[in-house]
Design a protein around this motif. Structure first.
Motif, PDB file in Angstrom:
ATOM      1  N   SER A  72      10.090 -25.857  -1.807  1.00  0.00           N
ATOM      2  CA  SER A  72      10.785 -24.606  -1.660  1.00  0.00           C
ATOM      3  C   SER A  72      11.111 -24.397   0.119  1.00  0.00           C
ATOM      4  O   SER A  72      10.337 -24.915   0.747  1.00  0.00           O
ATOM      5  N   VAL A  73      12.143 -23.665   0.384  1.00  0.00           N
ATOM      6  CA  VAL A  73      12.431 -23.528   1.646  1.00  0.00           C
ATOM      7  C   VAL A  73      11.554 -22.592   2.506  1.00  0.00           C
ATOM      8  O   VAL A  73      11.338 -22.436   3.625  1.00  0.00           O
ATOM      9  N   THR A  74      10.723 -21.915   1.669  1.00  0.00           N
ATOM     10  CA  THR A  74       9.751 -20.953   2.351  1.00  0.00           C
ATOM     11  C   THR A  74       8.267 -21.788   2.165  1.00  0.00           C
ATOM     12  O   THR A  74       7.212 -20.954   2.503  1.00  0.00           O
ATOM     13  N   LYS A  75       8.294 -23.095   1.891  1.00  0.00           N
ATOM     14  CA  LYS A  75       6.665 -23.633   1.856  1.00  0.00           C
ATOM     15  C   LYS A  75       6.219 -23.403   3.063  1.00  0.00           C
ATOM     16  O   LYS A  75       4.845 -23.176   2.868  1.00  0.00           O
ATOM     17  N   THR A  76       6.454 -23.438   4.331  1.00  0.00           N
ATOM     18  CA  THR A  76       5.716 -23.484   5.417  1.00  0.00           C
ATOM     19  C   THR A  76       5.886 -22.123   6.035  1.00  0.00           C
ATOM     20  O   THR A  76       5.389 -22.334   7.247  1.00  0.00           O
ATOM     21  N   VAL A  77       6.436 -21.182   5.346  1.00  0.00           N
ATOM     22  CA  VAL A  77       6.574 -19.705   6.003  1.00  0.00           C
ATOM     23  C   VAL A  77       5.028 -18.989   5.927  1.00  0.00           C
ATOM     24  O   VAL A  77       4.396 -19.077   4.920  1.00  0.00           O
ATOM     25  N   PRO A  78       4.356 -18.590   7.003  1.00  0.00           N
ATOM     26  CA  PRO A  78       3.169 -18.152   6.947  1.00  0.00           C
ATOM     27  C   PRO A  78       3.180 -16.839   6.079  1.00  0.00           C
ATOM     28  O   PRO A  78       4.112 -16.133   6.100  1.00  0.00           O
ATOM     29  N   GLU A  79       1.891 -16.480   5.754  1.00  0.00           N
ATOM     30  CA  GLU A  79       1.860 -15.432   4.736  1.00  0.00           C
ATOM     31  C   GLU A  79       2.234 -14.001   5.948  1.00  0.00           C
ATOM     32  O   GLU A  79       1.878 -14.077   6.825  1.00  0.00           O
ATOM     33  N   GLY A  80       2.890 -12.968   5.329  1.00  0.00           N
ATOM     34  CA  GLY A  80       3.014 -11.742   6.162  1.00  0.00           C
ATOM     35  C   GLY A  80       4.286 -11.856   6.812  1.00  0.00           C
ATOM     36  O   GLY A  80       4.893 -11.077   7.803  1.00  0.00           O
TER      37      GLY A  80
ATOM     38  N   ASP B 130      12.470  -9.409   1.671  1.00  0.00           N
ATOM     39  CA  ASP B 130      12.040  -9.626   0.105  1.00  0.00           C
ATOM     40  C   ASP B 130      10.673 -10.405   0.133  1.00  0.00           C
ATOM     41  O   ASP B 130      10.580 -11.444   0.511  1.00  0.00           O
ATOM     42  N   THR B 131       9.675  -9.609   0.157  1.00  0.00           N
ATOM     43  CA  THR B 131       8.259 -10.229   0.393  1.00  0.00           C
ATOM     44  C   THR B 131       7.906 -11.104  -0.625  1.00  0.00           C
ATOM     45  O   THR B 131       7.376 -11.924  -0.624  1.00  0.00           O
ATOM     46  N   ALA B 132       8.680 -10.840  -1.951  1.00  0.00           N
ATOM     47  CA  ALA B 132       8.337 -11.698  -3.080  1.00  0.00           C
ATOM     48  C   ALA B 132       8.800 -13.312  -2.767  1.00  0.00           C
ATOM     49  O   ALA B 132       8.251 -14.140  -2.802  1.00  0.00           O
ATOM     50  N   LYS B 133      10.126 -13.130  -2.170  1.00  0.00           N
ATOM     51  CA  LYS B 133      10.769 -14.690  -1.686  1.00  0.00           C
ATOM     52  C   LYS B 133      10.644 -14.953  -0.504  1.00  0.00           C
ATOM     53  O   LYS B 133      11.010 -16.346   0.033  1.00  0.00           O
ATOM     54  N   LYS B 134       9.916 -14.032   0.565  1.00  0.00           N
ATOM     55  CA  LYS B 134       9.485 -14.398   1.727  1.00  0.00           C
ATOM     56  C   LYS B 134      10.831 -14.850   2.475  1.00  0.00           C
ATOM     57  O   LYS B 134      10.955 -15.630   3.334  1.00  0.00           O
ATOM     58  N   LYS B 135      11.786 -14.117   2.233  1.00  0.00           N
ATOM     59  CA  LYS B 135      13.186 -14.289   3.015  1.00  0.00           C
ATOM     60  C   LYS B 135      13.602 -13.075   3.562  1.00  0.00           C
ATOM     61  O   LYS B 135      13.400 -11.950   3.161  1.00  0.00           O
ATOM     62  N   GLY B 136      14.152 -12.866   4.658  1.00  0.00           N
ATOM     63  CA  GLY B 136      14.703 -11.717   5.337  1.00  0.00           C
ATOM     64  C   GLY B 136      15.960 -11.676   6.027  1.00  0.00           C
ATOM     65  O   GLY B 136      16.464 -13.009   6.679  1.00  0.00           O
ATOM     66  N   THR B 137      16.870 -10.909   5.911  1.00  0.00           N
ATOM     67  CA  THR B 137      18.111 -10.904   6.959  1.00  0.00           C
ATOM     68  C   THR B 137      17.913  -9.607   8.024  1.00  0.00           C
ATOM     69  O   THR B 137      17.156  -8.619   7.713  1.00  0.00           O
ATOM     70  N   ILE B 138      18.706  -9.562   8.938  1.00  0.00           N
ATOM     71  CA  ILE B 138      18.763  -8.492   9.925  1.00  0.00           C
ATOM     72  C   ILE B 138      20.525  -8.179   9.878  1.00  0.00           C
ATOM     73  O   ILE B 138      21.185  -8.860  10.126  1.00  0.00           O
ATOM     74  N   ALA B 139      20.441  -6.685  10.062  1.00  0.00           N
ATOM     75  CA  ALA B 139      22.109  -6.146  10.144  1.00  0.00           C
ATOM     76  C   ALA B 139      21.892  -5.472  11.647  1.00  0.00           C
ATOM     77  O   ALA B 139      21.096  -4.774  11.589  1.00  0.00           O
ATOM     78  N   TRP B 140      22.955  -5.777  12.388  1.00  0.00           N
ATOM     79  CA  TRP B 140      23.018  -4.934  13.554  1.00  0.00           C
ATOM     80  C   TRP B 140      24.400  -3.943  13.294  1.00  0.00           C
ATOM     81  O   TRP B 140      25.205  -4.689  12.774  1.00  0.00           O
ATOM     82  N   THR B 141      24.217  -2.998  13.853  1.00  0.00           N
ATOM     83  CA  THR B 141      25.482  -1.938  13.735  1.00  0.00           C
ATOM     84  C   THR B 141      25.677  -1.573  15.368  1.00  0.00           C
ATOM     85  O   THR B 141      24.852  -0.855  16.011  1.00  0.00           O
ATOM     86  N   ALA B 142      26.819  -1.737  15.663  1.00  0.00           N
ATOM     87  CA  ALA B 142      27.320  -1.117  16.950  1.00  0.00           C
ATOM     88  C   ALA B 142      28.350   0.016  16.831  1.00  0.00           C
ATOM     89  O   ALA B 142      29.274  -0.262  16.115  1.00  0.00           O
ATOM     90  N   ARG B 143      28.042   0.811  17.606  1.00  0.00           N
ATOM     91  CA  ARG B 143      28.989   2.120  17.375  1.00  0.00           C
ATOM     92  C   ARG B 143      29.745   2.397  18.773  1.00  0.00           C
ATOM     93  O   ARG B 143      28.876   2.395  19.824  1.00  0.00           O
TER      94      ARG B 143
END
Length: 788
Positions: A30-38, A147-160
């Motif tokens: 799993s790509v999240t095998k070594t991702v720390p909890e939290g 996504d806490t279940a999959k331990k994956k996250g994305t970031i969206a930036w918006t510039a006005r």
């Protein structure tokens, strides 16, 4: 847009083949095998610029620029897979040594976490970038989705952003009494700043650099861009800005006056630590040459010196001199310094320091040989080089080579039909020995005087002499002698001319076997192409390439070759009253016939850079050779062939064509060597990184050769209505081990269209047998370097 690679569902089956292997190797990891909890794995980001109120419509451009500010970037991804992260996870260990630790740290990559991304700092950097582009009023915000279940996250930036500030008045505040200001004023019409254009700090910086270049080419040696100051007034209203340019009041006096050159010293054999004594100075044409001419003669060095005493200093002459002298093989370092002349105001003394290269070298190397006949195999090369042969930076290079060549798989392998004998050597192996000497002189040597062209590249005169022995196992030996005299001229970085007005070659067949003699007897066309003969002609090449410009989205390479032979000799003999040549009685030179033909070839390549290491490469090769007068066929060594490691990789070298000609079974498992007068070939290859120095490729090749005249080979003549249906097509995957100074390449080719099969049966991908035998099998190509 979110920075994910395209889904594999949109990809052709051929692209998935290498990825399936990677997926199997990484299965269970799993790509999240070594991702720390939290925490969460940072899998991607998006940047959206809301520019509805911006008339400049630069939204996509700004999104690209702002995306480059995101740090850290997500883990390296190939079409949705993260192989380096997978390796890290698969070999993860808390130990700080051992094999697993080495693989984890050297080939793998630790997970990039969402917590490592300082969104506030990134947003501030983005805002500053927008400010520099004229958006003095802007706002940047970010949203993190985890996504806490999959331990994956994305970031969206918006510039006005709104309407950018635009330039209204552009003024240069200058004092006309100073000469430096007069030069700047004269350069104003070419200003990069235009009224009405959006404010852009990078354009203002470029304008300072441009003006500095103008001044440097006008004698202002001590001037620098930071002496120019822009003042911007944004209070004039209506989102407009007035720009004022001036020279710093505190600028030193020496930076505001032009300088001319006085004495020019050339240290022709300089090394660090040398005492710069000028006691042993030779005065040659107004230059001080130190210490003597024992290494390189002064007249040859001065061909690359464009600095002249009493002339105005210019950066253009400085750079031109540096680049020309750097092109001399006798020197490895070139440096030019200037110092104010203490005895003459407004004068500079120039000091040119030339550090010699190692004069002689002997090198031996093992290599994988890929030749123009598309055969490949292991080889050895021993070369001797003298970089200053006659004290004029002439390069003498003598190479002795030996190689053994073969291919694996494809046509002519497997089980022979009943009644057809199969030799023990099914790979059509051959071996080759050769010696080639070349002398490259860094100037034009001719009966006529040529003006020393102001180009940064050194023109060359080339002389060559060599011998080559080729033994085609079980069939024949071929001796080839060559001599040439030509010139290379590069007027600019992207353009190269090669002219070889004297190109002599003598080809002689020897030690033919009875089996090959029988082939020549039954095939007059093949016999004429193998006849012993002279090639007396010239070769001219024009090459355009912008591949050195790595910052471009796409690069182009194009080489046009014109090869002609026999025309001058035929014309002389016609003037002397010799009878016209015939097929049975051609004209001769020292009792040996000579070839007469014209050959035109074009090799076009386009490189589309899709990322830091990914690239889509397309190549189109076209060629035609026409024999006439003293020749009824093109010489064997000048005919075109198709297939092999650098051509259509799903087919063995010289196994395709001409046209739809089908090699009979009696020859299929012995000698078949297909050549033609016309060549058409296209290649498409997608190159991508895998991990470390392992690179991958997916490719598709198509092409064929044809004859211009009717021969005993059915379907070999070019017919405009049939040529598209006669293209051989192949696809496949490749693995490249790229360790910078050389590349080992393995390409596995799979046939798709086979032109020598009957119409309606030429599509064979559905008959692929997964072996290395027959018309429906694979071909493994092993070579050094990229195919194109």
């Amino acid at each position: 847009m979110l920075r994910h690679y395209p889904s594999s569902r949109k990809l052709p089956v051929a692209i998935l083949l290498p990825l399936l292997l990677a997926q199997v190797l990484l299965a269970g990891c799993s790509v999240t095998k070594t991702v720390p909890e939290g925490d969460a794995l940072f899998t991607g980001f998006s940047v959206n610029v809301e520019d509805e109120n911006d008339s400049s419509q630069r939204g996509p451009e700004l999104e690209t620029e702002l995306s480059a500010t995101v740090r850290p970037e997500p883990n390296a991804s190939i079409l949705g897979l993260r192989p380096k992260l997978g390796i890290y996870n698969a070999f993860y260990t808390e130990k700080d040594k051992g094999l697993k630790h080495w693989i984890m740290t050297k080939l793998g990559e630790p997970p990039v976490l969402v917590s490592q991304v300082d969104t506030g700092s990134v947003s501030q950097v983005m805002s500053s970038r927008l400010h520099n582009r004229g958006y003095f009023i802007n706002s940047v915000s970010s949203t993190t989705d985890i996504d806490t279940a999959k331990k994956k996250g994305t970031i969206a930036w918006t510039a006005r952003v709104g309407e950018p500030y635009r330039l209204r008045n552009i003024k240069y505040t200058l004092d006309d009494s100073l000469q430096v200001h007069q030069v700047i004023e004269r350069a104003k019409p070419e200003s990069l700043l235009k009224p009405g254009e959006p404010y852009d700090l990078s354009v203002m910086t470029d304008e300072r650099i441009r003006l500095d270049g103008v001044l440097k080419n006008s004698g202002y040696y001590f001037f620098s861009p930071d002496l120019l100051i822009f003042s911007v007034d944004t209070t004039v209203g209506n989102r407009q800005a007035d720009v004022l340019l001036r020279v710093k009041r505190a600028a030193a006096a020496q930076s505001l006056k032009p300088y001319a050159l006085d004495d020019i010293f050339i240290f022709a054999n300089y090394s660090l630590g040398d005492s710069l004594s000028v006691n042993d100075t030779i005065d040659y044409k107004g230059y001080h040459y130190i210490p003597n001419e024992n290494y390189v003669k002064a007249k040859h060095v001065l061909d690359g010196v464009f600095l002249e005493s009493d002339s105005l200093y210019t950066r253009e002459d400085h750079l031109l001199t540096t680049k020309r002298l750097s092109g001399l093989s006798a020197y490895k370092f070139v440096n030019i310094d200037y110092e104010p002349d203490t005895a003459a105001a407004g004068k500079l003394d120039a000091f040119i320091y030339l550090t010699p290269s190692l004069r002689k070298s002997l090198r031996a190397e093992a290599q994988m040989v890929t030749k123009s006949n598309n055969f490949a195999g292991p080889g050895v090369k021993v070369s001797f080089r003298n970089r200053n042969t006659f004290r004029g930076s002439e390069v003498l290079n003598v190479e002795v080579t030996g190689s053994f060549e073969s291919q694996v798989g494809g046509r002519g392998t497997g089980t022979a039909p009943e009644g057809v004998s199969k030799p023990s050597n099914t790979n059509l192996t051959s071996y080759e020995l050769g010696v080639q000497s070349t002398l490259a002189i860094p100037r034009i040597v001719s009966p006529f005087d040529f003006y020393n062209l102001r180009t940064e590249f050194v023109p060359q005169t080339r002389m060559g002499l060599g011998f080559n022995f080729l033994s085609r196992s079980g069939y024949y030996d071929m001796n080839s002698y060559n001599a040439s005299y030509g010139y290379t001229w590069r007027p600019r970085e992207t353009l190269t001319f090669d002219a070889t007005p004297i190109n002599l070659q003598y080809v002689r067949l020897a030690n033919t076997t009875p089996a090959f003699e029988n082939l020549l007897t039954t095939n007059p066309y093949l016999r004429r192409s193998f006849e012993d003969q002279f090639i007396l002609g010239a070769i001219y090449q024009l090459t355009y390439s912008n591949q050195m410009r790595k910052d471009k989205l796409s690069n182009i390479f194009n080489k046009v070759t014109l090869d002609i032979s026999g025309n001058l000799m035929s014309g002389v003999q016609s003037l002397l009253g010799n009878p016209p040549p015939t097929d049975d009685e051609p004209r001769t030179l020292v009792n040996q016939s000579y070839a007469q033909y014209t050959l035109l070839d074009n090799d076009f390549r386009h490189y589309l850079n899709l990322g830091k290491e990914s690239q889509l490469v397309a190549r189109l090769v076209t060629g035609i050779g026409y024999s006439y007068g003293n020749s009824s066929t093109m010489p064997y060594v000048k005919q075109f062939s198709i297939g092999g490691p650098n051509s259509i990789r799903a087919f063995r070298a010289r196994s395709v064509g001409p046209g739809s000609y089908n090699v009979p079974d009696s020859l299929l498992f012995s000698f078949f060597d297909q050549t033609g007068d016309i060549r058409l070939e296209g290649n498409l290859e997608y190159r991508f990184p895998i991990t470390g120095f392992f690179k991958g490729a997916v490719f598709a090749d198509a092409g064929n050769i044809w004859n211009l005249r009717e021969t005993d080979k059915e379907g070999a003549k070019f017919e405009a209505k049939d040529f598209l249906s006669e293209l051989a097509v192949g696809t496949g995957v490749g693995l490249r081990i790229d360790i910078e100074f050389f590349v080992i390449r393995l390409d596995l080719g799979i046939p798709v269209m086979v032109p020598y099969l009957p119409k309606g049966d030429r599509f064979v991908l559905n008959k692929f047998n997964g072996s290395f035998n027959g018309d429906y099998g694979m071909v493994l190509n092993i070579a050094i370097g990229y195919p194109f």
